[in-house]
Motif scaffolding. Structure first.
Motif, PDB file in Angstrom:
ATOM      1  N   ARG A 157       0.781  -1.327  -0.101  1.00  0.00           N
ATOM      2  CA  ARG A 157       0.342  -0.230   0.008  1.00  0.00           C
ATOM      3  C   ARG A 157       0.719   0.930   0.090  1.00  0.00           C
ATOM      4  NH1 ARG A 157      -3.616   2.040   3.686  1.00  0.00           N
ATOM      5  NH2 ARG A 157      -2.976   1.188   5.629  1.00  0.00           N
TER       6      ARG A 157
ATOM      7  N   LYS B  48      -9.832   6.596  10.701  1.00  0.00           N
ATOM      8  CA  LYS B  48      -9.503   7.313   9.037  1.00  0.00           C
ATOM      9  C   LYS B  48      -7.986   7.331   8.851  1.00  0.00           C
ATOM     10  CE  LYS B  48     -11.140  11.032   7.564  1.00  0.00           C
ATOM     11  NZ  LYS B  48     -11.627  12.072   7.767  1.00  0.00           N
ATOM     12  N   LEU B  49      -6.986   8.000   9.605  1.00  0.00           N
ATOM     13  CA  LEU B  49      -5.897   7.846   9.295  1.00  0.00           C
ATOM     14  C   LEU B  49      -4.964   6.201   9.210  1.00  0.00           C
ATOM     15  CD1 LEU B  49      -4.666  10.365  11.832  1.00  0.00           C
ATOM     16  CD2 LEU B  49      -4.331  10.567   9.222  1.00  0.00           C
ATOM     17  N   GLU B  51      -6.009   3.777   7.538  1.00  0.00           N
ATOM     18  CA  GLU B  51      -6.832   3.413   6.968  1.00  0.00           C
ATOM     19  C   GLU B  51      -5.841   4.406   5.052  1.00  0.00           C
ATOM     20  OE1 GLU B  51     -11.172   2.852   7.322  1.00  0.00           O
ATOM     21  OE2 GLU B  51     -10.847   1.091   8.894  1.00  0.00           O
ATOM     22  N   GLY B  52      -5.312   5.064   5.362  1.00  0.00           N
ATOM     23  CA  GLY B  52      -4.828   6.131   4.587  1.00  0.00           C
ATOM     24  C   GLY B  52      -5.620   7.562   3.904  1.00  0.00           C
ATOM     25  N   ASP B  53      -7.138   7.941   4.786  1.00  0.00           N
ATOM     26  CA  ASP B  53      -8.275   8.842   4.179  1.00  0.00           C
ATOM     27  C   ASP B  53      -7.460   9.945   5.792  1.00  0.00           C
ATOM     28  OD1 ASP B  53     -10.631   9.572   4.308  1.00  0.00           O
ATOM     29  OD2 ASP B  53     -11.536   8.231   5.271  1.00  0.00           O
ATOM     30  N   GLY B  54      -7.374  11.274   4.316  1.00  0.00           N
ATOM     31  CA  GLY B  54      -7.039  12.274   4.812  1.00  0.00           C
ATOM     32  C   GLY B  54      -5.342  12.145   5.969  1.00  0.00           C
ATOM     33  N   SER B  57      -0.524  15.726   2.865  1.00  0.00           N
ATOM     34  CA  SER B  57      -0.065  15.634   2.218  1.00  0.00           C
ATOM     35  C   SER B  57       1.229  15.183   2.061  1.00  0.00           C
ATOM     36  CB  SER B  57      -0.483  17.019   1.174  1.00  0.00           C
ATOM     37  OG  SER B  57       1.017  17.402   0.200  1.00  0.00           O
ATOM     38  N   PRO B  61       0.810   6.287   5.640  1.00  0.00           N
ATOM     39  CA  PRO B  61      -0.047   5.734   6.866  1.00  0.00           C
ATOM     40  C   PRO B  61       0.539   5.136   7.513  1.00  0.00           C
ATOM     41  CG  PRO B  61      -0.441   4.766   4.908  1.00  0.00           C
ATOM     42  CD  PRO B  61       0.290   5.709   4.383  1.00  0.00           C
TER      43      PRO B  61
END
Lengths: 247, 247
Positions: A157, B48-49, B51-54, B57, B61
């Motif tokens: 990933r 969330k983090l 899972e790489g969400d949000g 930049s 993760p």
């Protein structure tokens, strides 16, 4: 004065992650334990420092090999050594944020290495494998079913997030993390060939990284040399067919 | 913006080594998972983090908690977080050589923490303790007989090398390594009270460090507060009397 690496002779083990960085960079280093006792090197030189004898002024004794001596600096643990050496060998990413991210990845690799070790030694490092074989079978099955996919899926990933198209973690630049991931794939393929063959499709990016690092010219020379110790059953990655059966 | 620490709620675990540094320094931080979901925090914010969400930049993760968010910087693993925070919290030694030595010590502490975890989970993290109790008894006996003395003896030896008379590792300055060693003594005393009582005499310097850190004013306030989660059997240091019997 050359960098001096201290690690057990006769196995790749944790020292190999440091060797790969030196070799890829083409930077000379002394693999102290593999040198002659007559020259003040060899195993006694390592044992002396571990016992706190002859340390550079102000240095603390390491808990365990591998450790690195660079002049008056003595430092231990693979991730710490690579964090220090990376910029000097041209094998770190550029920014502070990325260097801290690289260190985090290297520490995740260190945790994986410990879990690989514990597949054959789940009860006690001091005991022989044969004395903990039953427990090793259960732990190795859990490793193959749960832990290995969790770690490899994570690295896959991370590699997918590199939008540059290069087969490395950080943009187009190969870092010590990439060399270590190469060694993880090498080691797992040696230890668990069937399990790795079954899961090959799941990790195309790791496979591409492994191929790209294999082709790096200095590492080709190194791997064809006597300096690269073959995998064996004294190291971290051991091939015991009964542990490769899976769940 | 405050530092944001992400770690499981309800246990000290690995997150506690980071909490102790913030608390000792008196520097505000948000313990995100323990805050309200209605405010965008709580467990969903951490998941969330992971899972790489949000992600900020360019950030990667984390593999697992604990991790720290400082503006756009995201970093994981206790030793990495403390290496980064130490200078900002006034809890690192001064020189580069000592900072690398501190990092090496913190990584030895991390290895010890993993071995403590594996006394109650020698076969699989995913299984209950009850399902690996027999193996845990053997591994814990080995830990008490061989590994714990090896680690504690090593830290004792390191503390003896401090000629300043201060009860810390690096001269007169308390660092995050000292706070972590305090936590190790706390945790081992909770998990293995008999074994620790039997070996108490062997580690006078560690005992003095533990007393000195206990008396640090900010930590006294912290430990009397609701922010310090009591030790319990969801954490790393678990008290199962049958594992404290020794060999």
């Amino acid at each position: 004065m050359s960098y001096q690496l201290f690690y057990w002779d006769g196995l790749q083990g944790r020292g190999e992650f440091v060797r790969l960085a030196f070799e890829d960079a083409g930077v000379p280093y002394v693999d102290v334990v593999r040198e002659s006792e007559a020259d003040g090197k060899g195993m006694p030189a390592m044992m002396k420092l571990l016992e706190g004898d002859g340390l550079p002024s102000g240095a603390l004794p390491p808990f365990a090999p591998p450790f690195l001596k660079d002049g008056d600096l003595l430092l231990s643990h693979v991730a710490n050594i690579l964090f220090y050496l990376g910029p000097k060998l041209g094998l770190s990413p550029e920014s502070e944020a990325e260097r801290l991210a690289a260190n985090g990845l290297q520490l995740t690799i260190a945790d994986l290495v410990t879990e690989v070790h514990d597949t054959h030694h789940p009860i006690a490092s001091e005991l022989f494998y044969e004395d903990q074989k039953a427990e090793a079978k259960i732990r190795a099955a859990d490793f193959i079913q749960n832990r290995m996919p969790k770690f490899l899926g994570y690295f896959e990933r991370v590699l997918e997030m590199n939008a540059s198209g290069a087969p490395y973690v950080f943009s187009e630049r190969a870092t010590y993390v990439d060399l270590s991931l190469f060694q993880i794939v090498e080691g797992l393929t040696y230890a668990f060939p069937s399990a790795m063959r079954r899961s090959e499709q799941a990790y195309p990016r790791l496979k591409a990284l492994h191929s790209a690092v294999s082709e790096r010219p200095n590492l080709k020379v190194y791997r064809a040399s006597g300096r690269r110790i073959p995998f064996n059953e004294g190291g971290i990655f051991r091939h015991y067919p009964e542990l490769d059966a899976g769940p």
